[in-house]
Scaffold this motif. Structure first.
Motif, PDB file in Angstrom:
ATOM      1  N   GLY A  89      47.269  28.631  41.156  1.00 20.91           N
ATOM      2  CA  GLY A  89      46.136  29.521  40.907  1.00 20.91           C
ATOM      3  C   GLY A  89      46.088  30.657  41.906  1.00 20.91           C
ATOM      4  N   PHE A  90      46.354  30.349  43.180  1.00 21.97           N
ATOM      5  CA  PHE A  90      46.375  31.393  44.207  1.00 21.97           C
ATOM      6  C   PHE A  90      47.452  32.438  43.914  1.00 21.97           C
ATOM      7  N   THR A  91      48.637  31.975  43.523  1.00 26.84           N
ATOM      8  CA  THR A  91      49.731  32.896  43.221  1.00 26.84           C
ATOM      9  C   THR A  91      49.374  33.811  42.054  1.00 26.84           C
ATOM     10  N   CYS A  92      48.816  33.234  40.988  1.00 27.20           N
ATOM     11  CA  CYS A  92      48.412  34.038  39.829  1.00 27.20           C
ATOM     12  C   CYS A  92      47.316  35.036  40.211  1.00 27.20           C
ATOM     13  N   ASN A  93      46.367  34.578  41.026  1.00 23.46           N
ATOM     14  CA  ASN A  93      45.280  35.462  41.453  1.00 23.46           C
ATOM     15  C   ASN A  93      45.825  36.657  42.226  1.00 23.46           C
ATOM     16  N   ALA A  94      46.782  36.413  43.134  1.00 25.59           N
ATOM     17  CA  ALA A  94      47.339  37.501  43.939  1.00 25.59           C
ATOM     18  C   ALA A  94      48.058  38.526  43.069  1.00 25.59           C
ATOM     19  N   LEU A  95      48.881  38.042  42.136  1.00 24.09           N
ATOM     20  CA  LEU A  95      49.644  38.954  41.279  1.00 24.09           C
ATOM     21  C   LEU A  95      48.734  39.737  40.341  1.00 24.09           C
ATOM     22  N   LEU A  96      47.839  39.028  39.661  1.00 27.14           N
ATOM     23  CA  LEU A  96      46.968  39.693  38.694  1.00 27.14           C
ATOM     24  C   LEU A  96      46.016  40.660  39.376  1.00 27.14           C
ATOM     25  N   SER A  97      45.439  40.246  40.494  1.00 27.37           N
ATOM     26  CA  SER A  97      44.490  41.114  41.185  1.00 27.37           C
ATOM     27  C   SER A  97      45.170  42.408  41.646  1.00 27.37           C
ATOM     28  N   TYR A  98      46.380  42.287  42.159  1.00 30.21           N
ATOM     29  CA  TYR A  98      47.081  43.492  42.615  1.00 30.21           C
ATOM     30  C   TYR A  98      47.382  44.416  41.439  1.00 30.21           C
ATOM     31  N   LEU A  99      47.928  43.862  40.364  1.00 29.88           N
ATOM     32  CA  LEU A  99      48.306  44.679  39.216  1.00 29.88           C
ATOM     33  C   LEU A  99      47.085  45.331  38.565  1.00 29.88           C
ATOM     34  N   LEU A 100      46.027  44.550  38.388  1.00 33.54           N
ATOM     35  CA  LEU A 100      44.846  45.084  37.709  1.00 33.54           C
ATOM     36  C   LEU A 100      44.058  46.048  38.595  1.00 33.54           C
ATOM     37  N   THR A 101      44.116  45.840  39.899  1.00 40.47           N
ATOM     38  CA  THR A 101      43.377  46.730  40.807  1.00 40.47           C
ATOM     39  C   THR A 101      44.054  48.084  40.951  1.00 40.47           C
ATOM     40  N   HIS A 102      45.364  48.062  41.182  1.00 40.38           N
ATOM     41  CA  HIS A 102      46.084  49.300  41.486  1.00 40.38           C
ATOM     42  C   HIS A 102      46.887  49.843  40.306  1.00 40.38           C
ATOM     43  N   GLY A 103      46.979  49.050  39.213  1.00 41.90           N
ATOM     44  CA  GLY A 103      47.667  49.544  38.028  1.00 41.90           C
ATOM     45  C   GLY A 103      49.148  49.215  38.033  1.00 41.90           C
ATOM     46  N   PRO A 104      49.643  48.604  36.924  1.00 42.78           N
ATOM     47  CA  PRO A 104      51.084  48.334  36.829  1.00 42.78           C
ATOM     48  C   PRO A 104      51.838  49.599  36.416  1.00 42.78           C
ATOM     49  N   GLY A 105      52.676  50.115  37.282  1.00 44.28           N
ATOM     50  CA  GLY A 105      53.468  51.296  36.957  1.00 44.28           C
ATOM     51  C   GLY A 105      52.613  52.535  36.760  1.00 44.28           C
ATOM     52  N   PRO A 106      52.791  53.221  35.620  1.00 39.73           N
ATOM     53  CA  PRO A 106      52.041  54.464  35.385  1.00 39.73           C
ATOM     54  C   PRO A 106      50.609  54.238  34.917  1.00 39.73           C
ATOM     55  N   LEU A 107      50.269  53.002  34.574  1.00 35.08           N
ATOM     56  CA  LEU A 107      48.922  52.735  34.070  1.00 35.08           C
ATOM     57  C   LEU A 107      47.905  52.794  35.210  1.00 35.08           C
ATOM     58  N   PRO A 108      46.720  53.316  34.939  1.00 36.78           N
ATOM     59  CA  PRO A 108      45.705  53.411  35.997  1.00 36.78           C
ATOM     60  C   PRO A 108      45.140  52.038  36.344  1.00 36.78           C
ATOM     61  N   GLY A 109      44.788  51.860  37.603  1.00 34.51           N
ATOM     62  CA  GLY A 109      44.172  50.612  38.030  1.00 34.51           C
ATOM     63  C   GLY A 109      42.690  50.569  37.700  1.00 34.51           C
ATOM     64  N   LEU A 110      42.127  49.383  37.731  1.00 30.00           N
ATOM     65  CA  LEU A 110      40.711  49.204  37.413  1.00 30.00           C
ATOM     66  C   LEU A 110      39.832  49.221  38.653  1.00 30.00           C
ATOM     67  N   GLY A 111      40.435  49.388  39.829  1.00 28.88           N
ATOM     68  CA  GLY A 111      39.644  49.357  41.052  1.00 28.88           C
ATOM     69  C   GLY A 111      39.175  47.956  41.375  1.00 28.88           C
ATOM     70  N   ILE A 112      38.002  47.846  41.965  1.00 28.38           N
ATOM     71  CA  ILE A 112      37.497  46.539  42.371  1.00 28.38           C
ATOM     72  C   ILE A 112      37.281  45.617  41.174  1.00 28.38           C
ATOM     73  N   ALA A 113      37.051  46.186  39.997  1.00 27.57           N
ATOM     74  CA  ALA A 113      36.907  45.375  38.785  1.00 27.57           C
ATOM     75  C   ALA A 113      38.191  44.621  38.482  1.00 27.57           C
ATOM     76  N   GLY A 114      39.357  45.243  38.785  1.00 27.87           N
ATOM     77  CA  GLY A 114      40.622  44.571  38.537  1.00 27.87           C
ATOM     78  C   GLY A 114      40.785  43.332  39.393  1.00 27.87           C
ATOM     79  N   SER A 115      40.340  43.414  40.640  1.00 33.59           N
ATOM     80  CA  SER A 115      40.404  42.242  41.514  1.00 33.59           C
ATOM     81  C   SER A 115      39.537  41.114  40.977  1.00 33.59           C
ATOM     82  N   ALA A 116      38.336  41.468  40.506  1.00 32.79           N
ATOM     83  CA  ALA A 116      37.435  40.453  39.950  1.00 32.79           C
ATOM     84  C   ALA A 116      38.034  39.796  38.711  1.00 32.79           C
ATOM     85  N   TRP A 117      38.603  40.608  37.819  1.00 34.66           N
ATOM     86  CA  TRP A 117      39.194  40.051  36.602  1.00 34.66           C
ATOM     87  C   TRP A 117      40.395  39.161  36.927  1.00 34.66           C
ATOM     88  N   GLY A 118      41.183  39.537  37.924  1.00 35.85           N
ATOM     89  CA  GLY A 118      42.314  38.709  38.307  1.00 35.85           C
ATOM     90  C   GLY A 118      41.876  37.334  38.764  1.00 35.85           C
TER      91      GLY A 118
END
Length: 445
Positions: A167-196
């Motif tokens: 769970g910790f590993t998934c949280n770290a990966l998802l939170s980073y990707l959703l917060t800062h955006g995977p590749g050219p896609l825009p990140g969600l900011g702090i909302a991305g961390s929460a969703w992760g």
């Protein structure tokens, strides 16, 4: 060197994986802090506010794990594995119901809750966003606590460690990707961390529930909710909740008093409190083993076995406190440099760590006996004892502001009151109960 006997191996088999799972838990917050910190000061401050709310909720509802562990272990000790899984399912249903209620209320009130701290508008807005999303994951979070309690009661602490690590590993990966955006896609900011974090919690809850369901199917235990079982689980959990509230109040009062001792000493208090919490995690692993083994022994009608196990774990708790205290005292001159460059803060941290080191054996004694009495289902006594300890602590901690103590002197006096006075009050009440033997109630209920 003498090889450890069967009892020692059994305690270690429960305590070591439990320690690993306890260490993983704060890594969730540390990871989110590192990820969100890159967004700016407002986002990081907002995460701090939201984390304070969510950590309090988890601290209060951890009783779902404690109560379920004790009930399941008793049935297991009595040889009724089907009954053990049945009461575990009741506890899990209770967690889901409670989680849905908290999620509904919390999601609706997130903007209001965020304003309670009186922070700057930017931080308050970010906290409201994080809380509004995170509250949606509360049902999964509480189910994880209850299902973990089921497995602990079944004498399995390794599986929760594996689930927490994944769970910790998934949280770290998802939170980073959703917060800062995977590749050219825009990140969600702090909302991305929460969703992760929410997605990781759902994954953990699904995994643990699937394991409990598989055990229920193996022993032909009905999966449907039982109103009476859920009600009994709720009633049994109320005293443990009250006991936890007294602990939380003591911690909040300690921090509130620390805020009045000056900026440098408040910063030092945060460091000392963090180190004390780390030590508490290590010692709490023995308390988890105590919950599982005490419940099983009493369920099996083995009062002598419960006594023997308690004596050994108390020795280990005190010994672990001595080791932690010696290491802390030895590292107190240089450890503060890891947290601050301010000479005044460092001096105050060193003094505070010495107090924590001296009182660590007392904390080890308290944590183990707390776990023993939780495993015995002695929640009512723990609630009353917690209240008396809190009432005894309040006059001690009041000396700090009343005497106008500030700086290093104020910090030292504060930690003498908490780590010495409050823990001594808890040690007295728990020790008297253990010696009385009134907690040795045999049978599956």
């Amino acid at each position: 060197m003498r090889r450890p006997d069967a009892q020692a191996r059994e305690i270690l088999a429960l305590a070591v994986p439990a320690l690993g799972a306890l260490v993983v838990e704060p890594l969730f917050l540390l990871t989110d802090t590192a990820i969100v910190g890159a967004l700016g000061t407002d986002s990081l401050a907002g995460l701090g506010l939201a984390s304070a709310v969510l950590s309090t909720l988890v601290g209060l509802f951890v009783v779902l794990a404690y109560g379920t562990t004790a009930s399941v272990a008793r049935r297991l000790g009595a040889g009724d594995r089907a009954g053990a899984i049945g009461v575990g399912l009741d506890g899990t249903w209770l967690a889901l119901v409670a989680g849905l209620v908290v999620a509904a209320v919390g999601a609706a009130s997130a903007p209001t809750v965020a304003t309670v701290f009186g922070a700057a508008p930017g931080a308050t807005d970010e906290a409201a966003v994080y809380l509004g999303i995170s509250f949606l994951g509360i049902p999964a979070m509480l189910v994880v606590l209850a299902a973990t309690g089921v497995l602990r009661g079944l004498q399995d602490t390794r599986t929760p460690l594996v689930v927490a690590t994944v769970g910790f590993t998934c949280n770290a990966l998802l939170s980073y990707l959703l917060t800062h955006g995977p590749g050219p896609l825009p990140g969600l900011g702090i909302a991305g961390s929460a969703w992760g974090t929410v997605v990781a919690q759902l994954l953990m809850a699904t995994w643990l529930v699937a394991l409990v369901v598989r055990g229920a199917q193996r022993y032909a235990v009905p999966l449907r909710p039982h109103a009476r079982g859920i009600r009994l689980a709720a009633v049994a959990g109320v005293p443990l909740l009250l006991r936890t509230v007294t602990l939380r109040v003591a911690l909040l009062v300690t921090t509130w008093v620390a805020a009045g001792t000056g900026g440098e000493s408040l910063a030092a208090h945060q460091v000392v409190f963090t180190v004390w919490t780390f030590g508490a995690f290590a010692l709490d692993a023995l308390a988890i083993a105590a919950q599982a083994l005490t419940g099983r022994n009493l369920g099996a009608g083995d009062a002598a076995g419960a006594r023997r196990t308690t004596r050994r774990m108390v020795r280990w708790g005190i010994g672990g406190g001595v080791v932690f205290g010696v290491l802390l005292a030895a590292g107190s001159p240089w450890l503060p440099a890891l947290f601050s460059d301010d000479g005044t803060v460092r001096a105050a941290v060193t003094a505070g760590l010495l107090v924590v080191g001296l009182t660590a054996p007392l904390a080890g004694y308290v944590f183990v006996l707390d776990g023993v009495l939780i495993g015995a289902g002695d929640g009512r006594y723990l609630a009353v004892a917690g209240l008396w300890a809190l009432l005894g602590y309040l006059p001690l901690v009041a000396v700090v502001p009343l005497a106008g103590l500030t700086g290093t002197t104020g910090l030292v006096a504060l930690w003498v009151a908490f780590a010495g006075g409050f823990m001594a009050a808890r040690a007295l009440t728990l020790g008297l109960r253990e010696r009385s033997g009134r907690w040795l109630v045999l049978g599956s209920d």
